[in-house]
Write a protein that holds these residues in place. Structure first.
Motif, PDB file in Angstrom:
ATOM      1  N   LEU A   1       3.857 106.146 -58.646  1.00 18.59           N
ATOM      2  CA  LEU A   1       3.414 105.494 -57.418  1.00 18.59           C
ATOM      3  C   LEU A   1       1.988 104.966 -57.530  1.00 18.59           C
ATOM      4  O   LEU A   1       1.740 103.764 -57.368  1.00 18.59           O
ATOM      5  CB  LEU A   1       3.528 106.450 -56.234  1.00 18.59           C
ATOM      6  CG  LEU A   1       3.054 105.904 -54.882  1.00 18.59           C
ATOM      7  CD1 LEU A   1       3.765 104.591 -54.533  1.00 18.59           C
ATOM      8  CD2 LEU A   1       3.264 106.936 -53.779  1.00 18.59           C
ATOM      9  N   LEU A   2       1.044 105.842 -57.849  1.00 18.36           N
ATOM     10  CA  LEU A   2      -0.337 105.391 -57.922  1.00 18.36           C
ATOM     11  C   LEU A   2      -0.583 104.474 -59.110  1.00 18.36           C
ATOM     12  O   LEU A   2      -1.470 103.611 -59.061  1.00 18.36           O
ATOM     13  CB  LEU A   2      -1.284 106.595 -57.973  1.00 18.36           C
ATOM     14  CG  LEU A   2      -1.259 107.503 -56.737  1.00 18.36           C
ATOM     15  CD1 LEU A   2      -2.313 108.589 -56.847  1.00 18.36           C
ATOM     16  CD2 LEU A   2      -1.467 106.686 -55.459  1.00 18.36           C
TER      17      LEU A   2
ATOM     18  N   HIS B   1       3.122  86.390 -59.585  1.00 16.80           N
ATOM     19  CA  HIS B   1       4.293  87.159 -59.171  1.00 16.80           C
ATOM     20  C   HIS B   1       4.126  88.597 -59.651  1.00 16.80           C
ATOM     21  O   HIS B   1       3.980  88.838 -60.850  1.00 16.80           O
ATOM     22  CB  HIS B   1       5.559  86.537 -59.761  1.00 16.80           C
ATOM     23  CG  HIS B   1       6.829  86.948 -59.078  1.00 16.80           C
ATOM     24  ND1 HIS B   1       7.904  86.090 -58.946  1.00 16.80           N
ATOM     25  CD2 HIS B   1       7.208  88.112 -58.493  1.00 16.80           C
ATOM     26  CE1 HIS B   1       8.890  86.714 -58.315  1.00 16.80           C
ATOM     27  NE2 HIS B   1       8.485  87.961 -58.047  1.00 16.80           N
ATOM     28  N   ILE B   2       4.135  89.548 -58.735  1.00 22.31           N
ATOM     29  CA  ILE B   2       4.091  90.974 -59.053  1.00 22.31           C
ATOM     30  C   ILE B   2       5.515  91.516 -59.011  1.00 22.31           C
ATOM     31  O   ILE B   2       6.239  91.300 -58.040  1.00 22.31           O
ATOM     32  CB  ILE B   2       3.209  91.742 -58.063  1.00 22.31           C
ATOM     33  CG1 ILE B   2       1.755  91.280 -58.162  1.00 22.31           C
ATOM     34  CG2 ILE B   2       3.293  93.253 -58.316  1.00 22.31           C
ATOM     35  CD1 ILE B   2       0.841  91.869 -57.086  1.00 22.31           C
ATOM     36  N   VAL B   3       5.909  92.215 -60.072  1.00 28.60           N
ATOM     37  CA  VAL B   3       7.256  92.792 -60.161  1.00 28.60           C
ATOM     38  C   VAL B   3       7.103  94.292 -60.387  1.00 28.60           C
ATOM     39  O   VAL B   3       6.666  94.723 -61.456  1.00 28.60           O
ATOM     40  CB  VAL B   3       8.069  92.149 -61.303  1.00 28.60           C
ATOM     41  CG1 VAL B   3       9.497  92.679 -61.294  1.00 28.60           C
ATOM     42  CG2 VAL B   3       8.052  90.624 -61.192  1.00 28.60           C
ATOM     43  N   ASN B   4       7.450  95.089 -59.394  1.00 32.20           N
ATOM     44  CA  ASN B   4       7.297  96.540 -59.456  1.00 32.20           C
ATOM     45  C   ASN B   4       8.634  97.210 -59.733  1.00 32.20           C
ATOM     46  O   ASN B   4       9.633  96.902 -59.074  1.00 32.20           O
ATOM     47  CB  ASN B   4       6.736  97.077 -58.138  1.00 32.20           C
ATOM     48  CG  ASN B   4       5.338  96.562 -57.857  1.00 32.20           C
ATOM     49  OD1 ASN B   4       4.550  96.327 -58.764  1.00 32.20           O
ATOM     50  ND2 ASN B   4       5.015  96.391 -56.587  1.00 32.20           N
ATOM     51  N   THR B   5       8.655  98.114 -60.694  1.00 29.03           N
ATOM     52  CA  THR B   5       9.877  98.855 -60.989  1.00 29.03           C
ATOM     53  C   THR B   5       9.967 100.085 -60.100  1.00 29.03           C
ATOM     54  O   THR B   5       9.153 100.994 -60.196  1.00 29.03           O
ATOM     55  CB  THR B   5       9.923  99.289 -62.463  1.00 29.03           C
ATOM     56  OG1 THR B   5       9.938  98.136 -63.307  1.00 29.03           O
ATOM     57  CG2 THR B   5      11.178 100.123 -62.743  1.00 29.03           C
ATOM     58  N   ALA B   6      10.960 100.091 -59.234  1.00 32.55           N
ATOM     59  CA  ALA B   6      11.271 101.274 -58.427  1.00 32.55           C
ATOM     60  C   ALA B   6      12.584 101.848 -58.956  1.00 32.55           C
ATOM     61  O   ALA B   6      12.715 102.129 -60.137  1.00 32.55           O
ATOM     62  CB  ALA B   6      11.355 100.907 -56.946  1.00 32.55           C
TER      63      ALA B   6
ATOM     64  N   GLY C   1       8.204 105.059 -52.121  1.00 32.14           N
ATOM     65  CA  GLY C   1       6.837 104.585 -51.948  1.00 32.14           C
ATOM     66  C   GLY C   1       6.607 103.247 -52.619  1.00 32.14           C
ATOM     67  O   GLY C   1       5.922 102.371 -52.079  1.00 32.14           O
ATOM     68  N   VAL C   2       7.173 103.064 -53.815  1.00 29.27           N
ATOM     69  CA  VAL C   2       7.038 101.787 -54.520  1.00 29.27           C
ATOM     70  C   VAL C   2       7.743 100.673 -53.749  1.00 29.27           C
ATOM     71  O   VAL C   2       7.236  99.550 -53.648  1.00 29.27           O
ATOM     72  CB  VAL C   2       7.601 101.892 -55.952  1.00 29.27           C
ATOM     73  CG1 VAL C   2       7.624 100.519 -56.627  1.00 29.27           C
ATOM     74  CG2 VAL C   2       6.761 102.859 -56.776  1.00 29.27           C
ATOM     75  N   VAL C   3       8.906 100.987 -53.179  1.00 29.09           N
ATOM     76  CA  VAL C   3       9.615  99.996 -52.362  1.00 29.09           C
ATOM     77  C   VAL C   3       8.769  99.615 -51.148  1.00 29.09           C
ATOM     78  O   VAL C   3       8.629  98.428 -50.819  1.00 29.09           O
ATOM     79  CB  VAL C   3      10.997 100.538 -51.918  1.00 29.09           C
ATOM     80  CG1 VAL C   3      11.631  99.601 -50.889  1.00 29.09           C
ATOM     81  CG2 VAL C   3      11.919 100.702 -53.118  1.00 29.09           C
ATOM     82  N   ALA C   4       8.196 100.616 -50.480  1.00 27.49           N
ATOM     83  CA  ALA C   4       7.371 100.345 -49.297  1.00 27.49           C
ATOM     84  C   ALA C   4       6.122  99.549 -49.655  1.00 27.49           C
ATOM     85  O   ALA C   4       5.743  98.605 -48.945  1.00 27.49           O
ATOM     86  CB  ALA C   4       6.983 101.664 -48.629  1.00 27.49           C
ATOM     87  N   LEU C   5       5.471  99.924 -50.745  1.00 29.92           N
ATOM     88  CA  LEU C   5       4.289  99.190 -51.203  1.00 29.92           C
ATOM     89  C   LEU C   5       4.651  97.737 -51.501  1.00 29.92           C
ATOM     90  O   LEU C   5       3.921  96.803 -51.121  1.00 29.92           O
ATOM     91  CB  LEU C   5       3.730  99.861 -52.459  1.00 29.92           C
ATOM     92  CG  LEU C   5       2.629  99.105 -53.224  1.00 29.92           C
ATOM     93  CD1 LEU C   5       1.390  98.948 -52.363  1.00 29.92           C
ATOM     94  CD2 LEU C   5       2.297  99.828 -54.530  1.00 29.92           C
TER      95      LEU C   5
ATOM     96  N   PHE D   1       4.569  92.043 -50.244  1.00 27.67           N
ATOM     97  CA  PHE D   1       5.371  90.823 -50.090  1.00 27.67           C
ATOM     98  C   PHE D   1       4.856  90.009 -48.911  1.00 27.67           C
ATOM     99  O   PHE D   1       4.691  88.785 -48.991  1.00 27.67           O
ATOM    100  CB  PHE D   1       6.847  91.190 -49.897  1.00 27.67           C
ATOM    101  CG  PHE D   1       7.740  90.033 -49.565  1.00 27.67           C
ATOM    102  CD1 PHE D   1       8.247  89.215 -50.560  1.00 27.67           C
ATOM    103  CD2 PHE D   1       8.069  89.757 -48.238  1.00 27.67           C
ATOM    104  CE1 PHE D   1       9.070  88.137 -50.246  1.00 27.67           C
ATOM    105  CE2 PHE D   1       8.892  88.681 -47.921  1.00 27.67           C
ATOM    106  CZ  PHE D   1       9.396  87.868 -48.922  1.00 27.67           C
ATOM    107  N   HIS D   2       4.587  90.702 -47.804  1.00 23.99           N
ATOM    108  CA  HIS D   2       4.085  90.024 -46.608  1.00 23.99           C
ATOM    109  C   HIS D   2       2.590  89.727 -46.727  1.00 23.99           C
ATOM    110  O   HIS D   2       2.125  88.648 -46.350  1.00 23.99           O
ATOM    111  CB  HIS D   2       4.338  90.892 -45.376  1.00 23.99           C
ATOM    112  CG  HIS D   2       5.787  91.176 -45.131  1.00 23.99           C
ATOM    113  ND1 HIS D   2       6.715  90.190 -44.863  1.00 23.99           N
ATOM    114  CD2 HIS D   2       6.483  92.353 -45.129  1.00 23.99           C
ATOM    115  CE1 HIS D   2       7.909  90.730 -44.693  1.00 23.99           C
ATOM    116  NE2 HIS D   2       7.799  92.031 -44.851  1.00 23.99           N
ATOM    117  N   GLU D   3       1.847  90.694 -47.255  1.00 26.92           N
ATOM    118  CA  GLU D   3       0.392  90.567 -47.322  1.00 26.92           C
ATOM    119  C   GLU D   3      -0.068  89.436 -48.233  1.00 26.92           C
ATOM    120  O   GLU D   3      -1.054  88.733 -47.935  1.00 26.92           O
ATOM    121  CB  GLU D   3      -0.195  91.895 -47.807  1.00 26.92           C
ATOM    122  CG  GLU D   3      -1.704  91.954 -47.900  1.00 26.92           C
ATOM    123  CD  GLU D   3      -2.193  93.320 -48.307  1.00 26.92           C
ATOM    124  OE1 GLU D   3      -3.207  93.394 -49.023  1.00 26.92           O
ATOM    125  OE2 GLU D   3      -1.560  94.330 -47.910  1.00 26.92           O
TER     126      GLU D   3
END
Length: 266
Positions: free
Chosen positions: A110-111, A131-136, A156-160, A165-167
């Motif tokens: 997460l961190l 483009h940021i691609v986060n692995t959850a 947490g990664v999904v929520a972040l 995405f909006h920010e």
């Protein structure tokens, strides 16, 4: 939009598994890739790959992220894609999961992602692109029993990712989050915890998985190119997520059945 040749891409956790598969496929497309991992020396699987540079990066260390940012600025003068992929595995019954195990997986899964995002977000915002691609994991969307810490960090990664995405959208920066189920990888090597039954079950699911990291990587790249925010890479994940969203009683029944089956093994 296709990932163009010469795109500048940073991948964490690049020495094995999904990270390595992504590096290889992106390099084959003509992209410039900065592969990163915790190893101080160039890992053998990355040797000889064209268009691939290597940098030692521990995702839990701010100083390493700063070095990665400096490298990107000096060598490329910017970044097009950030793949926050590094991760480890842990799970088991809540009473058997010690707090140092929780801290370990939170710091990395997460961190580590949060550090990557906060390090490069200013650069991408200034560019007006990226483009940021986060692995959850599918475990970030649906939450099976005996996976408390893994479910929590992946959620947490999904929520972040949804937050960013909006920010970041007003600045022209895209954000995707990858949510695969089990696939063949070396993730079992990182398994920690005192719940041996849970560890064996997880190892069996990974070892017996039908999909390879190469297949998942190809589907991830396809999802990124199609601009998807949540990238579900396999049928099981799509079914489970759809059940939770649209058939909650069925979803609860599935989770209850899994919990009962596991308790019979205690």
């Amino acid at each position: 939009m296709s990932i163009a040749p010469e795109s500048r891409i940073l991948v964490t956790g690049a020495a094995s598994g999904l990270g390595l598969a992504l590096v290889r496929q992106l390099a084959d497309r003509g992209c410039r890739v900065l592969a990163t991992d915790v190893h101080t020396e160039l890992p053998d699987p990355l040797r000889g790959l064209d268009r691939v540079a290597y940098l030692s990066l521990d995702v839990t260390q701010d100083v390493d992220w700063a070095k990665a940012r400096d490298w990107v600025v000096e060598e490329w003068d910017g970044l097009d894609y950030l793949f926050n992929n590094a991760g480890v595995a842990a799970g088991g019954r809540i009473e058997l999961s010690e707090m140092d195990q929780w801290q370990w997986i939170v710091d990395i899964n997460l961190l580590g992602v949060a550090r990557g995002c906060r390090t490069f977000a200013p650069m991408l915002k200034a560019q007006g692109s990226g483009h940021i691609v986060n692995t959850a994991s599918a475990a970030g969307l649906v939450h099976p029993p005996r996976m408390s810490e893994y479910n929590a960090v992946k959620a947490g990664v999904v929520a972040l990712s949804e937050t960013l995405f909006h920010e970041l959208k007003p600045y022209g920066v895209k954000v995707s989050v990858i949510c695969p189920t089990f696939f063949k990888t070396n993730l079992t090597e990182s398994l920690r915890g005192k719940d041996e039954s849970a560890n064996k079950s997880a190892a069996k699911l990974i070892d017996n998985a039908k999909l390879s990291a190469d297949v998942i990587a190809a589907r991830v790249i396809n999802g990124v190119e199609k601009g998807r925010h949540i990238i579900l890479t396999d049928r099981d994940g799509k079914i489970a997520y759809a059940a939770k969203r649209f058939a909650r009683p069925l979803y609860y029944s599935m989770m209850a059945k899994a919990s009962v089956q596991m308790s019979k093994k205690d």
